[in-house]
Write an enzyme that holds these catalytic residues in place. Structure first.
Site, PDB file in Angstrom:
ATOM      1  N   LEU A   1       0.886  -1.081   0.030  1.00 21.36           N
ATOM      2  CA  LEU A   1       0.179   0.099  -0.125  1.00 21.36           C
ATOM      3  C   LEU A   1       0.753   1.331  -0.156  1.00 21.36           C
ATOM      4  O   LEU A   1       1.981   1.451   0.681  1.00 21.36           O
ATOM      5  CB  LEU A   1      -0.709   0.002   1.470  1.00 21.36           C
ATOM      6  N   CYS A   2       0.506   2.250  -0.690  1.00 28.77           N
ATOM      7  CA  CYS A   2       1.171   3.575  -1.144  1.00 28.77           C
ATOM      8  C   CYS A   2       0.803   4.529   0.016  1.00 28.77           C
ATOM      9  O   CYS A   2      -0.449   4.870  -0.264  1.00 28.77           O
ATOM     10  CB  CYS A   2       1.101   3.992  -2.310  1.00 28.77           C
ATOM     11  N   LEU A   3       1.345   4.604   1.509  1.00 27.31           N
ATOM     12  CA  LEU A   3       0.837   5.507   2.354  1.00 27.31           C
ATOM     13  C   LEU A   3       2.076   6.403   2.644  1.00 27.31           C
ATOM     14  O   LEU A   3       3.272   5.985   2.418  1.00 27.31           O
ATOM     15  CB  LEU A   3       0.048   4.551   3.465  1.00 27.31           C
TER      16      LEU A   3
END
Length: 280
Positions: free
Chosen positions: A86-88
């Protein structure tokens, strides 16, 4: 291999999160690798994820806390692609924005907050509230069975590969290894709820009227309603009516015959008497 600093930091954080876990969050490192953490997010009330059991992993770099972990959620949720990085701002997609003061509890609290929002990023998906509620109902089944016995195409994407990725169809082996108590609890829950282990859905109740209850029969109708089911009901109703009518005629046919004959004789006699009176 973790550096001594990373090992010391993660050991301390495990003690902290075990003693005082954030709301709806539990987590622990793997026994074989302190850099591999497993978490469970429980879906908060008043959200489409209410009561869901969402399992995922944090893969920390050897130089943590000076670099962020890779974050994945393995359980299908309708919010994230299963087992996908996940791109966070708190993940390894943005190492420069990571604050070394952030802890595991901070990271998972941020993940839960992002999950319950509608913000999109790499690894997130769109789904209706109804769909997410259906996913939530099947989370325990998915975790403890691996989503079935066969490899699913659901996880076939580039971001689902790498250390920490979980393949669907493993029979729940990895979950059972990391969460044995939860796995046993899930199996008891599925038995009590009579969950079909192949589909994750409740098994239809068998009644004395037949193998398919009206509620289960309704599930077989086409989405959005189908004219076919209505026509079938009408045809079936007509058949029942015909059967009832035929049964009544069979039981009373001789009465009808004698009644008709008697009426005919009576009418003929009355007409004959009337004709004789008129002639005299």
């Amino acid at each position: 291999m973790a550096t001594p600093a990373a090992t010391k930091r993660l050991t301390k954080e495990y003690a902290t999160i075990s003693k005082s876990p954030p709301p709806y969050i539990i987590a622990h490192p793997s026994e074989k690798n302190i850099l591999e953490w497993h978490y469970i997010l429980t879906g908060p009330p008043d959200t489409p994820y209410d009561g869901g059991q969402y399992w995922g992993t944090l893969m920390f770099p050897p130089d943590y806390p000076f670099a962020p972990p890779a974050i994945r959620m393995h359980t299908p949720s309708g919010r994230f692609q299963p087992s996908t990085r996940l791109c966070l701002s708190i993940s390894d997609f943005h190492p420069k924005s990571f604050n070394p003061a952030w802890e595991v509890s901070t990271i998972l609290t941020g993940l839960l907050s992002f999950m319950t929002s509608e913000e999109m990023t790499t690894g997130s998906v769109r789904a209706s509230e109804h769909e997410r509620k259906l996913f939530a109902q099947r989370t325990r089944w998915w975790n403890s069975t691996g989503g079935g016995s066969k490899q699913s195409s659901l996880l076939q994407n580039s971001n689902s590969r790498g250390i920490g990725a979980i393949k669907a169809g493993d029979g729940g082996a990895k979950f059972r290894q990391e969460w044995p108590e939860l796995d046993e609890e899930n199996l008891r829950w599925m038995k009590e709820k009579q969950i079909n282990l192949q589909t994750g859905l409740p098994m239809p109740a068998h009644t004395q009227h037949g193998p398919c209850s009206p509620e289960v029969a309704g599930l077989r109708r086409r989405p959005g309603g189908s004219a076919t089911s209505g026509v079938g009901a009408v045809v079936q109703g007509g058949q029942v009516a015909r059967d009832v009518g035929q049964s009544w005629l069979s039981r009373n046919k001789w009465r009808i015959v004698f009644g008709t004959l008697f009426t005919y004789i009576l009418v003929a006699r009355m007409l004959g008497d009337g004709a004789v009176s008129a002639a005299t």
